[in-house]
Enzyme design. Structure first.
Site, PDB file in Angstrom:
ATOM      1  N   CYS A 211       1.010  -1.189  -0.018  1.00 24.62           N
ATOM      2  CA  CYS A 211       0.057   0.114  -0.124  1.00 24.62           C
ATOM      3  C   CYS A 211       1.021   1.143   0.115  1.00 24.62           C
ATOM      4  O   CYS A 211       1.969   1.201   0.532  1.00 24.62           O
ATOM      5  CB  CYS A 211      -0.993   0.150   1.237  1.00 24.62           C
ATOM      6  SG  CYS A 211      -2.235  -1.312   1.267  1.00 24.62           S
ATOM      7  N   CYS A 214       2.464   2.513   3.227  1.00 22.73           N
ATOM      8  CA  CYS A 214       3.181   1.689   3.959  1.00 22.73           C
ATOM      9  C   CYS A 214       4.466   1.308   3.079  1.00 22.73           C
ATOM     10  O   CYS A 214       5.083   0.119   3.552  1.00 22.73           O
ATOM     11  CB  CYS A 214       2.331   0.607   4.586  1.00 22.73           C
ATOM     12  SG  CYS A 214       1.048   0.925   5.631  1.00 22.73           S
ATOM     13  N   CYS A 239       1.717  -8.536   7.028  1.00 22.70           N
ATOM     14  CA  CYS A 239       0.573  -8.224   7.155  1.00 22.70           C
ATOM     15  C   CYS A 239      -0.373  -9.193   7.878  1.00 22.70           C
ATOM     16  O   CYS A 239      -1.536  -8.776   8.198  1.00 22.70           O
ATOM     17  CB  CYS A 239      -0.196  -7.674   5.829  1.00 22.70           C
ATOM     18  SG  CYS A 239      -0.106  -9.100   4.580  1.00 22.70           S
TER      19      CYS A 239
END
Length: 243
Positions: A211, A214, A239
């Site tokens: 993302c 991140c 994650c």
């Protein structure tokens, strides 16, 4: 004021030895994917759109295997990653199945904790990952007999014990890592030899892409996943998709 800028990661140079090893690697990947497809028709390949995943996508499409290819659109992707989704659908006959987070859950999280909550505590970052990645993946795998990933052992310390076949105990299905034993240069050798479509962020110093909030570029010589959740310790840098 110093004008020094650190040298960023660049796409690895593919040596002659990598090219010489590629036919053997390619044949083994083909064999592995055929085995998976024969044992588990309609298995699901969860593509993160990383170079590793694009290599596997290319092979699945070349072999016309009955393996579904899905990807997760978290709502926080870079424009370059979104462009790759479109490019992949243009290039290959198998269209990506795109799964999104539940909009109300994502909105509620940001309303309660803020758009930058992932930087505050690991717990909140993982909750964000659950909403945007894990829950959509669970939906994607709800009827799957098995699933595949593009993980490799040499990517990080948390993946050093990867095997070709595992058992996903949470979902009680088989899980495969068909290029678990490939080195980074093997992946790039295949991608370049087969003109595989890739994320343009690789040309901007991003060796590992998630993302947008991140992920950041990394310096030359750093671990290729050091730009993922860079504010956390290396032991927490997953994650939860592969737990």
């Amino acid at each position: 004021m110093s004008s020094f800028r650190p040298q960023l990661w660049t796409i690895p140079e593919v040596a002659d030895t990598d090219k010489q090893r590629l036919p053997e690697r390619t044949t083994l990947l083909e064999q592995r994917l055929r085995i998976i497809a024969e044992r588990f028709p309609q298995a699901v390949f969860a593509s993160s759109l990383a170079v590793e995943d694009m290599v596997i996508t290319d092979m699945i499409c070349r072999l016309q295997l009955p393996i579904r290819i899905i990807t997760l659109h978290t709502g926080k992707l870079n424009a370059e990653t979104e462009a790759l989704i479109a490019a992949t659908n243009t290039r290959y006959p198998i269209k990506l199945e795109v799964f999104h987070p539940i909009a109300d859950d994502a909105a509620e999280f940001e309303q309660q904790f803020g758009a930058t909550a992932m930087y505050d505590r690991v717990e909140l970052r993982r909750r964000c990952c659950h909403i945007r990645k894990i829950e959509p993946l669970n939906r994607a795998l709800a009827t799957a007999p098995a699933w595949l990933t593009g993980q490799r052992r040499s990517q990080s310390d948390t993946r050093s014990e990867l095997a070709f076949e595992e058992h996903d105990h949470a979902r009680d299905i088989a899980k495969f890592n068909p290029i678990f034993d490939w080195e980074e240069t093997d992946v790039w050798a295949y991608a370049q030899a087969n003109d595989v479509p890739l994320n343009d962020l690789y040309r901007q110093g991003y060796p590992s892409i998630g993302c947008e909030p991140c992920t950041r570029p990394v310096k030359q010589g750093e671990n290729i996943r050091s730009g993922r959740w860079w504010w956390e310790s290396k032991d927490s840098k997953e994650c939860g998709l592969h737990k």
